[in-house]
Write a protein that holds these residues in place. Sequence first.
Motif, PDB file in Angstrom:
ATOM      1  N   GLU A  27       0.838  -1.209   0.000  1.00  0.00           N
ATOM      2  CA  GLU A  27       0.000   0.000   0.000  1.00  0.00           C
ATOM      3  C   GLU A  27       0.869   1.253   0.000  1.00  0.00           C
ATOM      4  OE1 GLU A  27      -2.705  -0.331   3.305  1.00  0.00           O
ATOM      5  OE2 GLU A  27      -3.859  -1.902   2.319  1.00  0.00           O
ATOM      6  N   LYS A  28       1.951   1.229   0.789  1.00  0.00           N
ATOM      7  CA  LYS A  28       2.866   2.371   0.853  1.00  0.00           C
ATOM      8  C   LYS A  28       3.493   2.644  -0.518  1.00  0.00           C
ATOM      9  CE  LYS A  28       6.984   2.224   2.847  1.00  0.00           C
ATOM     10  NZ  LYS A  28       7.984   1.954   3.881  1.00  0.00           N
ATOM     11  N   ARG A  29       3.771   1.580  -1.268  1.00  0.00           N
ATOM     12  CA  ARG A  29       4.364   1.725  -2.599  1.00  0.00           C
ATOM     13  C   ARG A  29       3.330   2.106  -3.661  1.00  0.00           C
ATOM     14  NH1 ARG A  29       8.531  -3.345  -3.374  1.00  0.00           N
ATOM     15  NH2 ARG A  29       9.568  -3.189  -1.348  1.00  0.00           N
ATOM     16  N   GLY A  30       2.046   2.082  -3.283  1.00  0.00           N
ATOM     17  CA  GLY A  30       0.987   2.439  -4.223  1.00  0.00           C
ATOM     18  C   GLY A  30       0.681   1.360  -5.238  1.00  0.00           C
ATOM     19  N   LEU A  31       0.961   0.104  -4.901  1.00  0.00           N
ATOM     20  CA  LEU A  31       0.715  -1.010  -5.817  1.00  0.00           C
ATOM     21  C   LEU A  31      -0.706  -1.529  -5.660  1.00  0.00           C
ATOM     22  CD1 LEU A  31       4.073  -2.882  -5.323  1.00  0.00           C
ATOM     23  CD2 LEU A  31       3.354  -1.667  -7.368  1.00  0.00           C
ATOM     24  N   ARG A  32      -1.257  -2.004  -6.755  1.00  0.00           N
ATOM     25  CA  ARG A  32      -2.575  -2.640  -6.724  1.00  0.00           C
ATOM     26  C   ARG A  32      -2.347  -4.131  -6.522  1.00  0.00           C
ATOM     27  NH1 ARG A  32      -5.366  -0.770 -12.019  1.00  0.00           N
ATOM     28  NH2 ARG A  32      -7.017  -2.056 -11.191  1.00  0.00           N
ATOM     29  N   PHE A  33      -2.983  -4.681  -5.501  1.00  0.00           N
ATOM     30  CA  PHE A  33      -2.768  -6.097  -5.190  1.00  0.00           C
ATOM     31  C   PHE A  33      -4.008  -6.682  -4.546  1.00  0.00           C
ATOM     32  CE2 PHE A  33      -1.867  -3.949  -1.282  1.00  0.00           C
ATOM     33  CZ  PHE A  33      -2.217  -4.826  -0.276  1.00  0.00           C
ATOM     34  N   VAL A  34      -4.049  -7.990  -4.545  1.00  0.00           N
ATOM     35  CA  VAL A  34      -5.069  -8.738  -3.818  1.00  0.00           C
ATOM     36  C   VAL A  34      -4.361  -9.910  -3.162  1.00  0.00           C
ATOM     37  CG1 VAL A  34      -5.754 -10.098  -5.845  1.00  0.00           C
ATOM     38  CG2 VAL A  34      -7.336  -9.859  -3.956  1.00  0.00           C
ATOM     39  N   ARG A  35      -4.718 -10.167  -1.907  1.00  0.00           N
ATOM     40  CA  ARG A  35      -4.085 -11.271  -1.176  1.00  0.00           C
ATOM     41  C   ARG A  35      -5.153 -12.020  -0.407  1.00  0.00           C
ATOM     42  NH1 ARG A  35      -2.274 -12.466   3.726  1.00  0.00           N
ATOM     43  NH2 ARG A  35      -2.605 -10.423   4.622  1.00  0.00           N
ATOM     44  N   TYR A  36      -5.081 -13.340  -0.463  1.00  0.00           N
ATOM     45  CA  TYR A  36      -5.945 -14.201   0.337  1.00  0.00           C
ATOM     46  C   TYR A  36      -5.034 -15.205   1.020  1.00  0.00           C
ATOM     47  CZ  TYR A  36      -9.640 -17.306   1.799  1.00  0.00           C
ATOM     48  OH  TYR A  36     -10.488 -18.068   2.555  1.00  0.00           O
ATOM     49  N   ALA A  37      -4.929 -15.104   2.343  1.00  0.00           N
ATOM     50  CA  ALA A  37      -3.997 -15.921   3.134  1.00  0.00           C
ATOM     51  C   ALA A  37      -2.596 -15.748   2.553  1.00  0.00           C
ATOM     52  CB  ALA A  37      -4.451 -17.364   3.207  1.00  0.00           C
ATOM     53  N   ASP A  38      -1.986 -16.807   2.036  1.00  0.00           N
ATOM     54  CA  ASP A  38      -0.620 -16.667   1.515  1.00  0.00           C
ATOM     55  C   ASP A  38      -0.568 -16.547  -0.005  1.00  0.00           C
ATOM     56  OD1 ASP A  38      -1.389 -19.261   1.033  1.00  0.00           O
ATOM     57  OD2 ASP A  38       0.570 -20.118   1.463  1.00  0.00           O
ATOM     58  N   CYS A  56      -1.013 -14.277  -3.244  1.00  0.00           N
ATOM     59  CA  CYS A  56      -0.989 -12.843  -3.516  1.00  0.00           C
ATOM     60  C   CYS A  56      -0.820 -12.604  -5.012  1.00  0.00           C
ATOM     61  CB  CYS A  56       0.165 -12.190  -2.748  1.00  0.00           C
ATOM     62  SG  CYS A  56       0.230 -10.411  -2.907  1.00  0.00           S
ATOM     63  N   MET A  57      -1.532 -11.598  -5.527  1.00  0.00           N
ATOM     64  CA  MET A  57      -1.401 -11.208  -6.918  1.00  0.00           C
ATOM     65  C   MET A  57      -1.209  -9.691  -6.941  1.00  0.00           C
ATOM     66  SD  MET A  57      -3.881 -12.150 -10.134  1.00  0.00           S
ATOM     67  CE  MET A  57      -5.350 -11.501  -9.407  1.00  0.00           C
ATOM     68  N   ILE A  58      -0.140  -9.233  -7.585  1.00  0.00           N
ATOM     69  CA  ILE A  58       0.182  -7.811  -7.670  1.00  0.00           C
ATOM     70  C   ILE A  58       0.064  -7.408  -9.135  1.00  0.00           C
ATOM     71  CG2 ILE A  58       1.921  -6.050  -7.243  1.00  0.00           C
ATOM     72  CD1 ILE A  58       3.185  -8.035  -5.209  1.00  0.00           C
ATOM     73  N   MET A  59      -0.697  -6.339  -9.396  1.00  0.00           N
ATOM     74  CA  MET A  59      -0.919  -5.896 -10.762  1.00  0.00           C
ATOM     75  C   MET A  59      -0.068  -4.662 -11.063  1.00  0.00           C
ATOM     76  SD  MET A  59      -3.723  -7.624  -9.625  1.00  0.00           S
ATOM     77  CE  MET A  59      -4.640  -6.500  -8.661  1.00  0.00           C
ATOM     78  N   VAL A  60       0.664  -4.732 -12.170  1.00  0.00           N
ATOM     79  CA  VAL A  60       1.451  -3.598 -12.663  1.00  0.00           C
ATOM     80  C   VAL A  60       1.213  -3.487 -14.167  1.00  0.00           C
ATOM     81  CG1 VAL A  60       3.221  -3.707 -10.862  1.00  0.00           C
ATOM     82  CG2 VAL A  60       3.504  -5.038 -12.942  1.00  0.00           C
ATOM     83  N   SER A  64       3.576  -3.039 -16.809  1.00  0.00           N
ATOM     84  CA  SER A  64       4.511  -3.577 -17.804  1.00  0.00           C
ATOM     85  C   SER A  64       5.267  -4.772 -17.236  1.00  0.00           C
ATOM     86  CB  SER A  64       5.512  -2.503 -18.233  1.00  0.00           C
ATOM     87  OG  SER A  64       6.392  -2.209 -17.163  1.00  0.00           O
ATOM     88  N   GLU A  65       5.855  -5.536 -18.147  1.00  0.00           N
ATOM     89  CA  GLU A  65       6.632  -6.701 -17.733  1.00  0.00           C
ATOM     90  C   GLU A  65       7.886  -6.276 -16.981  1.00  0.00           C
ATOM     91  OE1 GLU A  65       8.607 -10.764 -19.592  1.00  0.00           O
ATOM     92  OE2 GLU A  65       7.369  -9.479 -20.867  1.00  0.00           O
ATOM     93  N   MET A  66       8.490  -5.167 -17.401  1.00  0.00           N
ATOM     94  CA  MET A  66       9.683  -4.676 -16.723  1.00  0.00           C
ATOM     95  C   MET A  66       9.346  -4.268 -15.273  1.00  0.00           C
ATOM     96  SD  MET A  66      12.440  -1.960 -18.162  1.00  0.00           S
ATOM     97  CE  MET A  66      11.727  -0.440 -17.602  1.00  0.00           C
ATOM     98  N   ALA A  67       8.220  -3.587 -15.105  1.00  0.00           N
ATOM     99  CA  ALA A  67       7.783  -3.195 -13.758  1.00  0.00           C
ATOM    100  C   ALA A  67       7.479  -4.438 -12.928  1.00  0.00           C
ATOM    101  CB  ALA A  67       6.560  -2.294 -13.834  1.00  0.00           C
ATOM    102  N   ALA A  68       6.891  -5.445 -13.561  1.00  0.00           N
ATOM    103  CA  ALA A  68       6.556  -6.678 -12.848  1.00  0.00           C
ATOM    104  C   ALA A  68       7.814  -7.364 -12.324  1.00  0.00           C
ATOM    105  CB  ALA A  68       5.781  -7.615 -13.764  1.00  0.00           C
ATOM    106  N   LYS A  69       8.843  -7.432 -13.158  1.00  0.00           N
ATOM    107  CA  LYS A  69      10.089  -8.071 -12.731  1.00  0.00           C
ATOM    108  C   LYS A  69      10.762  -7.285 -11.611  1.00  0.00           C
ATOM    109  CE  LYS A  69      10.863 -10.561 -16.991  1.00  0.00           C
ATOM    110  NZ  LYS A  69      11.641 -10.725 -18.192  1.00  0.00           N
ATOM    111  N   ARG A  70      10.725  -5.960 -11.706  1.00  0.00           N
ATOM    112  CA  ARG A  70      11.317  -5.110 -10.670  1.00  0.00           C
ATOM    113  C   ARG A  70      10.566  -5.284  -9.338  1.00  0.00           C
ATOM    114  NH1 ARG A  70       9.439  -0.517  -9.266  1.00  0.00           N
ATOM    115  NH2 ARG A  70       8.384  -0.113 -11.226  1.00  0.00           N
ATOM    116  N   VAL A  71       9.233  -5.266  -9.400  1.00  0.00           N
ATOM    117  CA  VAL A  71       8.416  -5.441  -8.191  1.00  0.00           C
ATOM    118  C   VAL A  71       8.618  -6.841  -7.617  1.00  0.00           C
ATOM    119  CG1 VAL A  71       6.029  -5.622  -7.372  1.00  0.00           C
ATOM    120  CG2 VAL A  71       6.715  -3.682  -8.769  1.00  0.00           C
ATOM    121  N   MET A  72       8.722  -7.826  -8.490  1.00  0.00           N
ATOM    122  CA  MET A  72       8.935  -9.204  -8.036  1.00  0.00           C
ATOM    123  C   MET A  72      10.230  -9.310  -7.238  1.00  0.00           C
ATOM    124  SD  MET A  72       7.942 -12.414  -8.383  1.00  0.00           S
ATOM    125  CE  MET A  72       7.991 -13.710  -9.538  1.00  0.00           C
ATOM    126  N   ARG A  73      11.306  -8.733  -7.758  1.00  0.00           N
ATOM    127  CA  ARG A  73      12.591  -8.783  -7.043  1.00  0.00           C
ATOM    128  C   ARG A  73      12.496  -8.074  -5.700  1.00  0.00           C
ATOM    129  NH1 ARG A  73      14.692  -7.691 -12.105  1.00  0.00           N
ATOM    130  NH2 ARG A  73      14.865  -5.477 -11.588  1.00  0.00           N
TER     131      ARG A  73
END
Length: 153
Positions: free
Chosen positions: A26-37, A39-43, A45-54
């Motif tokens: 939330e602090k990073r301003g990412l859109r996500f949904v999580r249920y227990a363990d 989690c899906m984070i929406m970004v 571009s693919e480059m942003a996805a890889k950066r967020v993943m790391r």
Amino acid sequence: MGTPQGGNLSPLLSNIMLNELDMELEKRGLRFVRYADDCMIMVKSEMAAKRVMRSVTTFIEEKLGLMVNATKTKVTRPNDPTMKFLGFGFFKEYQANVYKAKPHQKSVENFKYKLKQLTRKNWSVDTKYRVERINQVIRGWVNYFKLGYMKKV
């Protein structure tokens, strides 16, 4: 480590441990949904996805002290047929230009398999009980997936 899957304790502990992850996302301003363990984070571009993943993997492992399962973790597009979240797959509705949820193909296959097991001829149970069980399975499946688009299914 070591809590049995499917019990009441596992999702409770994951929510306690991953509360900090929610606040960080939330602090990073990412859109996500999580249920227990799960989690899906929406970004965008693919480059942003890889950066967020790391960075999120680093946060989970270093700050929270948890292990991230690299085989289950992936960067993908929502309409990828292998993409599955809580039994749902996703597709793009081009008229409205939005993604919608639908029962994933594996969920549909599992449902059909359950129905085949319940309608086997060699299952010697009372017809009333058989119909009752079939209705329970259908009702449960439909109620779970009614949030998604499932008219064709």
